[in-house]
Motif scaffolding. Sequence first.
Motif, mmCIF file in Angstrom:
data_model
loop_
_atom_site.group_PDB
_atom_site.id
_atom_site.type_symbol
_atom_site.label_atom_id
_atom_site.label_comp_id
_atom_site.label_asym_id
_atom_site.label_seq_id
_atom_site.Cartn_x
_atom_site.Cartn_y
_atom_site.Cartn_z
ATOM 1 N N GLU A 123 0.843 -1.189 0.000
ATOM 2 C CA GLU A 123 0.000 0.000 0.000
ATOM 3 C C GLU A 123 0.881 1.243 0.000
ATOM 4 O O GLU A 123 1.915 1.277 0.674
ATOM 5 N N ASN A 137 -3.167 4.984 0.657
ATOM 6 C CA ASN A 137 -3.277 3.556 1.018
ATOM 7 C C ASN A 137 -3.785 2.727 -0.156
ATOM 8 O O ASN A 137 -4.618 1.828 0.008
ATOM 9 N N THR A 139 -3.647 -0.124 -2.895
ATOM 10 C CA THR A 139 -3.030 -1.446 -3.003
ATOM 11 C C THR A 139 -2.508 -1.673 -4.415
ATOM 12 O O THR A 139 -3.261 -1.569 -5.384
ATOM 13 N N GLU A 175 -9.963 -2.797 -4.604
ATOM 14 C CA GLU A 175 -8.840 -2.182 -3.898
ATOM 15 C C GLU A 175 -7.675 -1.891 -4.839
ATOM 16 O O GLU A 175 -6.946 -0.920 -4.647
#
Length: 431
Positions: A123, A137, A139, A175
Amino acid sequence: SCVNMRSLFAFIVLLLFSLACYASQHTLKLHPTVSFLTWGNFNFTVLNIEYAALLQMGSQRQSIPLMVDTGSPLLYAYSVNCTSPDCAGHVLYNYKQSSTWSSDLVPYDATYFAGGFKSVLAEDTITVDDGGLKVDNFTYANAYDVFWTQRGFQDFAFSGIVGFCMPQLDAQSQEMSLFTQLTKYGSLDKNVFGFYFPFNIDVDDVGEMTIGDLDASRYTGDINWFPVETMPNTTDQYAWFVTLASDTKVNNQSINVCSATAACYVLFDTGGGGYNLLSPNLAPHIMYAQPDCSNIGDLPTFTITINNVDYDITPVDYVIKLVVNGTTQCHSNVYFPAIAPANTTSTFTSSSSFYDYLNEHDSYPHPRLQQYSDFISRHHHPRTTNGDEDIAIEGPLPAALLTLPARFMAKYYTAIDWENKKIGLATAKHN
């Protein structure tokens, strides 16, 4: 006083206008990833195949050139830990200098049509448009080993891929999708993006990707919108597929490939490199450019029709020029993926005059392919190869599947409505 009120009013109007402009459109410059290749005694200069955008990674905002790929679901970057030969000479992301980087060292490996990588999930902060957009953050795949099995890719000037595929439902894909995260942050005025690529290219020409709105100065006329559909019998839910409403034509003559019961599909893939034709019915109509460019005027024009609108693909659109030992040569950037039998690992047989030419001057496969044969067998499922991505087809093949690369989008400005799953085309405007 009235003067002060007018000044305040003017300031508020200016502020609102600035905020509106800031929020509506963000632009990424797309740089041609010029490749200077050497095989044996031959030196190649390759342009106008792949394009990269500079994204800033980490707290220190290190600029990393990433190939923009509408056929990929994630972002991966060559890590400073990468010691494989295919990372040599590339910009490597030094995550160690980022105070916002973190990782549980979860392994993440993947293969593409042209190669693959080994990585750990991590991240970090990703900044787009020189700070206009930022995702904390985020991914991504921090690649410590990269291998390319297709010639030339290891030499193109990018250091990973940033994917802009179809929106996905599973949590991990969301994500790892940069655009999904941008929409969740509420950073965009509209959940759309558009592509403009230069047509007459040299080293200094750049394209652009607008995020959050479209650039009306880059096209003429209206945008024709088409619904995105899932191709039957395929497990690939990432790709931007559109159904051809009527038959494909060659030199304005129907070749009777598509019909109401045998649909044809086009796939919009900025990372595919060339025109991939998955149809034995199209193969007899392909003529290849002579290296001396003498037969360009004799090559066919292909026409695809979507929602009763014709889009021509002329020889100028699919013939690329290479500089070989100082001499310009023409090669058709059209090729046919080999179809793998059921329950077997696919192979790739290039029918592109471009890759055929390279095959004559280099050993095949890539010398590191055998080293990763076990890795590929674990991650490479039975499928039909297509473009930069692999599409697993379980059941009858479509009548035709045509991959449209960045070169097609240089002729037709391409807009993608991510939220409503639509693709739009308009005639690109070039200065």
